[in-house]
Design a protein around this motif. Sequence first.
Motif, PDB file in Angstrom:
ATOM      1  N   LEU A  80       0.823  -1.207   0.000  1.00  0.00           N
ATOM      2  CA  LEU A  80       0.000   0.000   0.000  1.00  0.00           C
ATOM      3  C   LEU A  80       0.858   1.260   0.000  1.00  0.00           C
ATOM      4  O   LEU A  80       0.520   2.256  -0.657  1.00  0.00           O
ATOM      5  CB  LEU A  80      -0.928  -0.011   1.220  1.00  0.00           C
ATOM      6  N   SER A  81       1.975   1.232   0.708  1.00  0.00           N
ATOM      7  CA  SER A  81       2.877   2.391   0.715  1.00  0.00           C
ATOM      8  C   SER A  81       3.514   2.595  -0.656  1.00  0.00           C
ATOM      9  O   SER A  81       3.626   3.733  -1.134  1.00  0.00           O
ATOM     10  CB  SER A  81       3.954   2.199   1.782  1.00  0.00           C
ATOM     11  N   LEU A  82       3.946   1.503  -1.297  1.00  0.00           N
ATOM     12  CA  LEU A  82       4.515   1.617  -2.639  1.00  0.00           C
ATOM     13  C   LEU A  82       3.465   2.078  -3.646  1.00  0.00           C
ATOM     14  O   LEU A  82       3.786   2.819  -4.593  1.00  0.00           O
ATOM     15  CB  LEU A  82       5.105   0.278  -3.068  1.00  0.00           C
ATOM     16  N   LEU A  83       2.229   1.665  -3.466  1.00  0.00           N
ATOM     17  CA  LEU A  83       1.162   2.120  -4.349  1.00  0.00           C
ATOM     18  C   LEU A  83       0.972   3.627  -4.239  1.00  0.00           C
ATOM     19  O   LEU A  83       0.818   4.317  -5.257  1.00  0.00           O
ATOM     20  CB  LEU A  83      -0.135   1.384  -4.005  1.00  0.00           C
ATOM     21  N   ARG A  84       0.986   4.133  -3.037  1.00  0.00           N
ATOM     22  CA  ARG A  84       0.836   5.589  -2.861  1.00  0.00           C
ATOM     23  C   ARG A  84       1.997   6.343  -3.510  1.00  0.00           C
ATOM     24  O   ARG A  84       1.800   7.383  -4.139  1.00  0.00           O
ATOM     25  CB  ARG A  84       0.745   5.922  -1.374  1.00  0.00           C
ATOM     26  N   ASN A  85       3.215   5.806  -3.376  1.00  0.00           N
ATOM     27  CA  ASN A  85       4.358   6.456  -4.015  1.00  0.00           C
ATOM     28  C   ASN A  85       4.289   6.348  -5.535  1.00  0.00           C
ATOM     29  O   ASN A  85       4.735   7.258  -6.248  1.00  0.00           O
ATOM     30  CB  ASN A  85       5.658   5.827  -3.508  1.00  0.00           C
ATOM     31  N   LYS A 189      10.314  -9.762   0.087  1.00  0.00           N
ATOM     32  CA  LYS A 189      10.545 -10.018  -1.336  1.00  0.00           C
ATOM     33  C   LYS A 189       9.236 -10.004  -2.112  1.00  0.00           C
ATOM     34  O   LYS A 189       9.142  -9.396  -3.189  1.00  0.00           O
ATOM     35  CB  LYS A 189      11.247 -11.364  -1.506  1.00  0.00           C
ATOM     36  N   THR A 190       8.215 -10.656  -1.595  1.00  0.00           N
ATOM     37  CA  THR A 190       6.920 -10.674  -2.274  1.00  0.00           C
ATOM     38  C   THR A 190       6.314  -9.282  -2.364  1.00  0.00           C
ATOM     39  O   THR A 190       5.746  -8.898  -3.397  1.00  0.00           O
ATOM     40  CB  THR A 190       5.955 -11.616  -1.535  1.00  0.00           C
ATOM     41  N   ALA A 191       6.436  -8.502  -1.285  1.00  0.00           N
ATOM     42  CA  ALA A 191       5.873  -7.151  -1.279  1.00  0.00           C
ATOM     43  C   ALA A 191       6.549  -6.263  -2.318  1.00  0.00           C
ATOM     44  O   ALA A 191       5.883  -5.502  -3.041  1.00  0.00           O
ATOM     45  CB  ALA A 191       6.006  -6.543   0.112  1.00  0.00           C
ATOM     46  N   PHE A 192       7.868  -6.365  -2.454  1.00  0.00           N
ATOM     47  CA  PHE A 192       8.569  -5.531  -3.428  1.00  0.00           C
ATOM     48  C   PHE A 192       8.284  -5.997  -4.859  1.00  0.00           C
ATOM     49  O   PHE A 192       8.271  -5.169  -5.781  1.00  0.00           O
ATOM     50  CB  PHE A 192      10.072  -5.543  -3.144  1.00  0.00           C
ATOM     51  N   GLN A 193       8.068  -7.276  -5.057  1.00  0.00           N
ATOM     52  CA  GLN A 193       7.673  -7.746  -6.388  1.00  0.00           C
ATOM     53  C   GLN A 193       6.319  -7.180  -6.792  1.00  0.00           C
ATOM     54  O   GLN A 193       6.141  -6.722  -7.932  1.00  0.00           O
ATOM     55  CB  GLN A 193       7.634  -9.274  -6.403  1.00  0.00           C
ATOM     56  N   MET A 194       5.361  -7.199  -5.876  1.00  0.00           N
ATOM     57  CA  MET A 194       4.053  -6.629  -6.173  1.00  0.00           C
ATOM     58  C   MET A 194       4.149  -5.118  -6.366  1.00  0.00           C
ATOM     59  O   MET A 194       3.462  -4.549  -7.229  1.00  0.00           O
ATOM     60  CB  MET A 194       3.073  -6.973  -5.047  1.00  0.00           C
ATOM     61  N   GLY A 195       4.990  -4.454  -5.585  1.00  0.00           N
ATOM     62  CA  GLY A 195       5.165  -3.019  -5.749  1.00  0.00           C
ATOM     63  C   GLY A 195       5.761  -2.655  -7.094  1.00  0.00           C
ATOM     64  O   GLY A 195       5.379  -1.642  -7.708  1.00  0.00           O
ATOM     65  N   PHE A 196       6.697  -3.470  -7.593  1.00  0.00           N
ATOM     66  CA  PHE A 196       7.286  -3.222  -8.913  1.00  0.00           C
ATOM     67  C   PHE A 196       6.224  -3.300 -10.003  1.00  0.00           C
ATOM     68  O   PHE A 196       6.191  -2.466 -10.922  1.00  0.00           O
ATOM     69  CB  PHE A 196       8.398  -4.234  -9.181  1.00  0.00           C
ATOM     70  N   PHE A 199       4.132  -0.174 -10.110  1.00  0.00           N
ATOM     71  CA  PHE A 199       4.797   1.029 -10.611  1.00  0.00           C
ATOM     72  C   PHE A 199       4.731   1.134 -12.136  1.00  0.00           C
ATOM     73  O   PHE A 199       4.780   2.247 -12.679  1.00  0.00           O
ATOM     74  CB  PHE A 199       6.267   1.040 -10.166  1.00  0.00           C
ATOM     75  N   ILE A 200       4.651   0.004 -12.851  1.00  0.00           N
ATOM     76  CA  ILE A 200       4.805   0.003 -14.308  1.00  0.00           C
ATOM     77  C   ILE A 200       3.784   0.893 -15.021  1.00  0.00           C
ATOM     78  O   ILE A 200       4.164   1.762 -15.826  1.00  0.00           O
ATOM     79  CB  ILE A 200       4.768  -1.441 -14.845  1.00  0.00           C
ATOM     80  N   PRO A 201       2.465   0.744 -14.802  1.00  0.00           N
ATOM     81  CA  PRO A 201       1.524   1.603 -15.550  1.00  0.00           C
ATOM     82  C   PRO A 201       1.671   3.084 -15.235  1.00  0.00           C
ATOM     83  O   PRO A 201       1.517   3.930 -16.136  1.00  0.00           O
ATOM     84  CB  PRO A 201       0.146   1.073 -15.126  1.00  0.00           C
ATOM     85  N   PHE A 202       2.018   3.417 -14.009  1.00  0.00           N
ATOM     86  CA  PHE A 202       2.171   4.836 -13.660  1.00  0.00           C
ATOM     87  C   PHE A 202       3.446   5.419 -14.255  1.00  0.00           C
ATOM     88  O   PHE A 202       3.486   6.603 -14.610  1.00  0.00           O
ATOM     89  CB  PHE A 202       2.153   4.993 -12.144  1.00  0.00           C
ATOM     90  N   ILE A 203       4.506   4.613 -14.386  1.00  0.00           N
ATOM     91  CA  ILE A 203       5.728   5.084 -15.041  1.00  0.00           C
ATOM     92  C   ILE A 203       5.464   5.347 -16.521  1.00  0.00           C
ATOM     93  O   ILE A 203       5.983   6.313 -17.105  1.00  0.00           O
ATOM     94  CB  ILE A 203       6.855   4.053 -14.844  1.00  0.00           C
ATOM     95  N   VAL A 204       4.660   4.496 -17.152  1.00  0.00           N
ATOM     96  CA  VAL A 204       4.309   4.702 -18.558  1.00  0.00           C
ATOM     97  C   VAL A 204       3.585   6.036 -18.742  1.00  0.00           C
ATOM     98  O   VAL A 204       3.867   6.802 -19.683  1.00  0.00           O
ATOM     99  CB  VAL A 204       3.446   3.530 -19.065  1.00  0.00           C
ATOM    100  N   ILE A 205       2.668   6.355 -17.847  1.00  0.00           N
ATOM    101  CA  ILE A 205       1.951   7.636 -17.933  1.00  0.00           C
ATOM    102  C   ILE A 205       2.920   8.796 -17.775  1.00  0.00           C
ATOM    103  O   ILE A 205       2.851   9.798 -18.512  1.00  0.00           O
ATOM    104  CB  ILE A 205       0.839   7.691 -16.875  1.00  0.00           C
ATOM    105  N   ASP A 206       3.855   8.694 -16.830  1.00  0.00           N
ATOM    106  CA  ASP A 206       4.846   9.765 -16.640  1.00  0.00           C
ATOM    107  C   ASP A 206       5.701   9.949 -17.892  1.00  0.00           C
ATOM    108  O   ASP A 206       6.001  11.089 -18.289  1.00  0.00           O
ATOM    109  CB  ASP A 206       5.740   9.437 -15.443  1.00  0.00           C
ATOM    110  N   MET A 207       6.113   8.853 -18.526  1.00  0.00           N
ATOM    111  CA  MET A 207       6.941   8.949 -19.725  1.00  0.00           C
ATOM    112  C   MET A 207       6.169   9.565 -20.880  1.00  0.00           C
ATOM    113  O   MET A 207       6.710  10.405 -21.626  1.00  0.00           O
ATOM    114  CB  MET A 207       7.454   7.559 -20.106  1.00  0.00           C
ATOM    115  N   VAL A 208       4.910   9.184 -21.045  1.00  0.00           N
ATOM    116  CA  VAL A 208       4.105   9.749 -22.133  1.00  0.00           C
ATOM    117  C   VAL A 208       3.886  11.239 -21.927  1.00  0.00           C
ATOM    118  O   VAL A 208       4.046  12.056 -22.861  1.00  0.00           O
ATOM    119  CB  VAL A 208       2.763   8.996 -22.236  1.00  0.00           C
TER     120      VAL A 208
END
Length: 253
Positions: A80-85, A189-196, A199-208
């Motif tokens: 949830l913290s990684l989602l907010r970030n 490890k599982t939490a950081f995998q889910m956090g990664f 992040f992917i769709p939001f990084i795509v929006i930032d790049m576009v």
Amino acid sequence: MNKNWSIMFSLLLLLFVCTISVQAAPETIPIPSLKLDVGQAKGPEDVAVTLQLIALLTLLSLAPSLLILTTAFTRIIIVLSLLRNAIGTQQVPPNQVIIGLALFLTFFVMAPVLNNINTNALQPYLKEEISFNEALQKAMLPLREYMRNQTRESDLKLFLEMHGESQVSDAEAIPDYVLMPAYLISELKTAFQMGFILFIPFIVIDMVVASILMSMGMLMLPPVMISLPFKILLFVMVDGWSLVTRSLVLSFR
């Protein structure tokens, strides 16, 4: 002006009357008192009760750490913290909401384990059917089974090797001080995998958005200011909270 002075005078008079009434009748307002005495014990039973009280207070002080380290809380709060970030909202939702949601989801995931502990350990102990040691052992069985199911074999093998054992024939023979850190490492490890993945769709929006602003020559405009509403819109349109909650709950086996 005279009306304001009359109101103030009436309030002062009412406060004065209440003060006099309290002083005149102190027996009508009981004031509780708390006394802690340290004296000589009359027998071994008093010493045993005192030690049990100290152990209970110690357990209550360690309860938050046990909740974080031996339940589903660690994975949920990190995701949830990684989602907010990833969305880019620094304080929305606030920490109190994130922690509260993580606690509710933790109780939901751990409900079968808690019910097992309550039925087989807590209730028989409260009815004085079993001793404290038996209750503690029965309470640890479902908790150990839960942690063992969430722990990766590689992480468990790592701590077993550091403990001096290459492998254990029976899962019940794994010490608690080996199982708990292995479980915690697996959860991280599982939490950081889910956090990664989040992040992917939001990084795509930032790049576009950044590419569009650069092509338009708006180099001084921060891309985050433009991409943040689109990320929130995307998250709302796909019903993000339901998807994240469902993925978190189903990730526990």
